[in-house]
Scaffold this motif. Structure first.
Motif, PDB file in Angstrom:
ATOM      1  N   ASP A  60       0.823  -1.208   0.000  1.00  0.00           N
ATOM      2  CA  ASP A  60       0.000   0.000   0.000  1.00  0.00           C
ATOM      3  C   ASP A  60       0.861   1.263   0.000  1.00  0.00           C
ATOM      4  N   TYR A  61       2.038   1.185   0.568  1.00  0.00           N
ATOM      5  CA  TYR A  61       2.906   2.361   0.659  1.00  0.00           C
ATOM      6  C   TYR A  61       3.591   2.686  -0.670  1.00  0.00           C
ATOM      7  N   VAL A  62       4.075   1.671  -1.352  1.00  0.00           N
ATOM      8  CA  VAL A  62       4.801   1.880  -2.609  1.00  0.00           C
ATOM      9  C   VAL A  62       3.804   2.215  -3.708  1.00  0.00           C
ATOM     10  N   GLU A  63       4.028   3.358  -4.358  1.00  0.00           N
ATOM     11  CA  GLU A  63       3.143   3.797  -5.439  1.00  0.00           C
ATOM     12  C   GLU A  63       3.864   3.715  -6.775  1.00  0.00           C
ATOM     13  N   PHE A  64       3.120   3.314  -7.772  1.00  0.00           N
ATOM     14  CA  PHE A  64       3.627   3.282  -9.131  1.00  0.00           C
ATOM     15  C   PHE A  64       2.953   4.397  -9.910  1.00  0.00           C
ATOM     16  N   LYS A  65       3.745   5.152 -10.655  1.00  0.00           N
ATOM     17  CA  LYS A  65       3.188   6.251 -11.448  1.00  0.00           C
ATOM     18  C   LYS A  65       3.129   5.821 -12.904  1.00  0.00           C
ATOM     19  N   ILE A  66       1.968   6.051 -13.497  1.00  0.00           N
ATOM     20  CA  ILE A  66       1.743   5.698 -14.894  1.00  0.00           C
ATOM     21  C   ILE A  66       1.365   6.969 -15.634  1.00  0.00           C
ATOM     22  N   GLY A  67       1.990   7.204 -16.765  1.00  0.00           N
ATOM     23  CA  GLY A  67       1.696   8.371 -17.577  1.00  0.00           C
ATOM     24  C   GLY A  67       2.767   9.433 -17.445  1.00  0.00           C
ATOM     25  N   ASP A  68       2.871  10.275 -18.456  1.00  0.00           N
ATOM     26  CA  ASP A  68       3.894  11.309 -18.468  1.00  0.00           C
ATOM     27  C   ASP A  68       3.328  12.692 -18.154  1.00  0.00           C
TER      28      ASP A  68
ATOM     29  N   SER B 115      -1.061   7.822  -9.866  1.00  0.00           N
ATOM     30  CA  SER B 115      -0.391   6.979  -8.881  1.00  0.00           C
ATOM     31  C   SER B 115      -1.318   5.852  -8.465  1.00  0.00           C
ATOM     32  N   MET B 116      -0.764   4.661  -8.328  1.00  0.00           N
ATOM     33  CA  MET B 116      -1.555   3.514  -7.894  1.00  0.00           C
ATOM     34  C   MET B 116      -0.696   2.567  -7.080  1.00  0.00           C
ATOM     35  N   THR B 117      -1.345   1.776  -6.248  1.00  0.00           N
ATOM     36  CA  THR B 117      -0.658   0.765  -5.465  1.00  0.00           C
ATOM     37  C   THR B 117      -1.183  -0.612  -5.872  1.00  0.00           C
ATOM     38  N   ILE B 118      -0.527  -1.638  -5.364  1.00  0.00           N
ATOM     39  CA  ILE B 118      -1.004  -2.997  -5.632  1.00  0.00           C
ATOM     40  C   ILE B 118      -1.573  -3.622  -4.353  1.00  0.00           C
TER      41      ILE B 118
END
Length: 128
Positions: A51-59, A64-67
């Motif tokens: 939940d803490y680690v976020e992945f950013k998608i798009g330029d 931001s989303m988590t898994i």
């Protein structure tokens, strides 16, 4: 919270009440062994990390989303209803670490996740 419309506050209170009722029921009906408690602590660490680690998608306008949903699905099958305690504690821990949300938003997120988790567990029980 006082700036929210009245209907939004009523919705939040109802959501919080349902989630709190679910947690109280889980705490009253569960009996935890030492092994299960140690596993719940391990799953709590995994959930907080996901939940803490976020992945950013798009330029241009990154999203931001988590898994964090992946461990939720895992916990439904492995730990049953007691996994909801991991979800609520993990959500609060991450919100405390990040400190970027108001208290009622943190409570909303935890409540929504607990209700989702309980509904996933109910569907899993019906399927099994």
């Amino acid at each position: 919270m006082s700036t929210l419309p009245r209907i939004a506050r009523v919705y939040l209170y109802a959501l919080w009440l349902i989630a709190a009722s679910s947690i109280v029921y889980i705490l009253q009906s569960a009996s935890f062994s030492a092994v299960e408690l140690s596993l719940l602590l391990l799953w709590l660490v995994v959930y907080v990390f996901t939940d803490y680690v976020e992945f950013k998608i798009g330029d241009e306008q990154p999203v931001s989303m988590t898994i964090a949903d992946a461990p939720m699905i895992f916990l439904v099958a492995i730990s049953g209803l007691s996994g909801a305690l991991v979800i609520v504690c993990g959500t609060f821990i991450v919100d405390l670490i990040k400190r970027e949300r108001a208290w009622y938003r943190s409570l909303f997120n935890a409540s929504a996740r607990v209700i989702t988790y309980v509904m996933m567990w109910v569907v899993y029980q019906v399927i099994m």
